[in-house]
Design a protein around this motif. Sequence first.
Motif, mmCIF file in Angstrom:
data_model
loop_
_atom_site.group_PDB
_atom_site.id
_atom_site.type_symbol
_atom_site.label_atom_id
_atom_site.label_comp_id
_atom_site.label_asym_id
_atom_site.label_seq_id
_atom_site.Cartn_x
_atom_site.Cartn_y
_atom_site.Cartn_z
ATOM 1 N N PHE A 89 0.856 -1.184 0.000
ATOM 2 C CA PHE A 89 0.000 0.000 0.000
ATOM 3 C C PHE A 89 0.891 1.232 0.000
ATOM 4 C CE2 PHE A 89 -2.801 -3.109 2.121
ATOM 5 C CZ PHE A 89 -3.963 -2.935 1.391
ATOM 6 N N ARG A 90 0.555 2.190 -0.859
ATOM 7 C CA ARG A 90 1.360 3.399 -0.922
ATOM 8 C C ARG A 90 0.980 4.357 0.217
ATOM 9 N NH1 ARG A 90 4.029 4.918 -5.080
ATOM 10 N NH2 ARG A 90 2.830 3.774 -6.611
ATOM 11 N N VAL A 91 1.996 5.007 0.771
ATOM 12 C CA VAL A 91 1.762 6.065 1.756
ATOM 13 C C VAL A 91 2.168 7.365 1.088
ATOM 14 C CG1 VAL A 91 2.398 7.002 4.009
ATOM 15 C CG2 VAL A 91 2.299 4.522 3.676
ATOM 16 N N SER A 92 1.240 8.295 0.984
ATOM 17 C CA SER A 92 1.534 9.512 0.233
ATOM 18 C C SER A 92 0.650 10.647 0.704
ATOM 19 C CB SER A 92 1.272 9.243 -1.264
ATOM 20 O OG SER A 92 1.349 10.443 -1.985
ATOM 21 N N THR A 93 1.164 11.860 0.567
ATOM 22 C CA THR A 93 0.320 13.020 0.838
ATOM 23 C C THR A 93 0.025 13.767 -0.455
ATOM 24 O OG1 THR A 93 2.308 14.302 1.292
ATOM 25 C CG2 THR A 93 1.179 13.367 3.197
ATOM 26 N N LEU A 94 0.392 13.160 -1.582
ATOM 27 C CA LEU A 94 0.160 13.847 -2.856
ATOM 28 C C LEU A 94 -1.335 13.961 -3.139
ATOM 29 C CD1 LEU A 94 2.879 12.256 -5.188
ATOM 30 C CD2 LEU A 94 2.899 14.504 -4.090
ATOM 31 N N ASP A 95 -1.710 15.019 -3.781
ATOM 32 C CA ASP A 95 -3.093 15.253 -4.177
ATOM 33 C C ASP A 95 -3.369 14.424 -5.440
ATOM 34 O OD1 ASP A 95 -5.415 16.152 -5.271
ATOM 35 O OD2 ASP A 95 -4.811 18.269 -5.372
ATOM 36 N N LEU A 96 -4.202 13.410 -5.301
ATOM 37 C CA LEU A 96 -4.431 12.477 -6.411
ATOM 38 C C LEU A 96 -4.921 13.163 -7.684
ATOM 39 C CD1 LEU A 96 -6.068 9.405 -4.627
ATOM 40 C CD2 LEU A 96 -3.773 9.583 -5.572
ATOM 41 N N MET A 97 -5.604 14.289 -7.532
ATOM 42 C CA MET A 97 -6.156 14.968 -8.701
ATOM 43 C C MET A 97 -5.101 15.803 -9.416
ATOM 44 S SD MET A 97 -9.024 13.702 -8.425
ATOM 45 C CE MET A 97 -10.060 14.500 -9.633
ATOM 46 N N ASN A 98 -4.015 16.125 -8.700
ATOM 47 C CA ASN A 98 -3.005 17.018 -9.269
ATOM 48 C C ASN A 98 -1.613 16.473 -9.050
ATOM 49 O OD1 ASN A 98 -4.378 19.433 -10.294
ATOM 50 N ND2 ASN A 98 -5.173 19.509 -8.196
ATOM 51 N N LEU A 99 -1.370 15.261 -9.539
ATOM 52 C CA LEU A 99 -0.080 14.635 -9.263
ATOM 53 C C LEU A 99 1.048 15.372 -9.980
ATOM 54 C CD1 LEU A 99 -1.086 10.877 -9.485
ATOM 55 C CD2 LEU A 99 -0.527 12.195 -7.445
ATOM 56 N N PRO A 100 2.139 15.709 -9.247
ATOM 57 C CA PRO A 100 3.277 16.346 -9.906
ATOM 58 C C PRO A 100 3.939 15.350 -10.862
ATOM 59 C CG PRO A 100 3.824 15.770 -7.642
ATOM 60 C CD PRO A 100 2.369 15.462 -7.823
ATOM 61 N N ARG A 101 4.349 15.832 -12.025
ATOM 62 C CA ARG A 101 4.943 14.937 -13.038
ATOM 63 C C ARG A 101 6.428 15.206 -13.175
ATOM 64 N NH1 ARG A 101 1.772 10.585 -14.200
ATOM 65 N NH2 ARG A 101 -0.349 11.254 -13.713
ATOM 66 N N SER A 102 7.204 14.128 -13.349
ATOM 67 C CA SER A 102 8.627 14.312 -13.614
ATOM 68 C C SER A 102 8.800 14.522 -15.121
ATOM 69 C CB SER A 102 9.409 13.083 -13.156
ATOM 70 O OG SER A 102 9.009 11.968 -13.924
ATOM 71 N N GLU A 103 10.060 14.733 -15.569
ATOM 72 C CA GLU A 103 10.290 15.043 -16.984
ATOM 73 C C GLU A 103 9.777 13.962 -17.918
ATOM 74 O OE1 GLU A 103 14.427 16.112 -17.265
ATOM 75 O OE2 GLU A 103 13.978 17.909 -16.062
ATOM 76 N N ASN A 104 9.929 12.689 -17.499
ATOM 77 C CA ASN A 104 9.470 11.613 -18.394
ATOM 78 C C ASN A 104 7.977 11.305 -18.224
ATOM 79 O OD1 ASN A 104 9.278 10.144 -16.055
ATOM 80 N ND2 ASN A 104 11.147 8.958 -16.402
#
Length: 463
Positions: free
Chosen positions: A176-191
Amino acid sequence: SVVSIKVLLAGQREPGCEVTVQGWIRSRRDSKGGFSFLAVHDGSAQSAIQVVAPGELGNYEAEILKLTAGCSVIVSGDLVASQGKGQSVEIQAKQIEVCGWVDDPDTYPIAKKRHSFEYLRTVAHLRPRTNTFGAITRVRTVLANAVHRYFYERGFQWINSPLITASDCEGAGEMFRVSTLDLMNLPRSENGGIDFSEDFFGREAFLTVSGQLNAEAYCLAMSKVYTFGPTFRAENSNTSRHLAEFWMVEPEIAFANLDDDAALAEDFLRYLLAQVLEHCEDDLAFFNQFVDDGVLARLQKVASSSFERMDYSDAIKILEKSNKKFEFPVRWGLDMQSEHERYLCEEHVGGPLIVTNYPKDIKAFYMRMNDDEKTVAAMDVLAPGIGEIIGGSQREERLDVLERRMAEQGLEGLEWYRDLRRYGTVAHAGFGLGFERLLNYITGMENIRDAIPFPRTPKHADY
Ligand code: 4AD
Ligand code: MG
């Protein structure tokens, strides 16, 4: 003075003394003689204590005659020898204070009748009020304390491994992932992937599937350690043996091989069963009578006899030769399913069984490669009625072999884990005992959802 019902039923107070008990009504029966019998329980014992409520009590008409199952009360009175069968003492009440009423007795979900375990799972907040869940809770407590006592008395250190981790110990991708990222606005890396450097831990993090890797680090300094805590698996297996959140006991011993590991597992299990036999007499009698009439005989037998051992390759031969129709295929190189495990220990051996030396390709990267280069020094302890109850192994202590295995399985990183092989490496081994599976084995309960207070399974994370 307030005293637990367990103490009274165990005869630890002399009849004639004044006592106060606090608890909940299990049942009320009114006598023609103008008094009532109340069964009061407080969770401390399998049985309720009988309280005789005389008609002279100030609140007899107004309150006592209205008591129903589930009401909370404080009872003070004289402890007296009981005429009733099955109980040595009862309380002759002088005062009964009603603390909380049951709103509507007709719709009280735990009215005094037998409910199916399936139904009780839908009222998990109320099921501890039943005999069965009271008993499970007490056995679980005795068992947990026995776990700690066993290791403490033998010089093991208790390691609190982290629940949040970056490592997938079993490499099964069931975390199970533990994260505080906003699922609707996930930050994207260059790739275009998700950029976890923006996340709380600055990297991907998960709930742990096992404390083993951390336990190994401490084992290679403290010699004998164990973890005992919750572990999490996002297995999509809706079975009676899998939980998404379960407790695991994981000892880890240094200067030890697979034989030492198996010996520890056997000694530990037999100790736990003996402790439960000694401390849970009434609850075991209850399970034996109402859940599984083989409970007592099985525990007594297993606590006092040694476990059979068998090589995986021999186990496969036995399964191939049996006339049993299995749902899943049997072939050297395939993992055993619970039907196979149960056949081996139930029908072939008739007791617990330790299977060793599994094919390397179906086992985790950290297990020690055997000289045949085909199998690893793994072991599973199989129990009748349950199947696998313990999984363990000798660990790969040779850096070059470990790295070869990691490469084979496409695993990167874990530098800290490799360090353990760079600095004073030594043979070591350990295992994981599924606490709820053991509890089911002991009590005869069939579904693992009934072995933990608030079960977490696919689509169920209520309460
Ligand atoms: O065999 P497993 O996956 O082994 C490990 O995790 C090792 N790292 C343990 C070790 O060597 N330190 O799991 C160990 C035990 C199983 O035998 C089973 O009893 C229980 O954990 N188990 C589960 N119990 C309930 N629900 C689940 N989903 C379980 N998965 C494993
Ligand atoms: Mg396993």
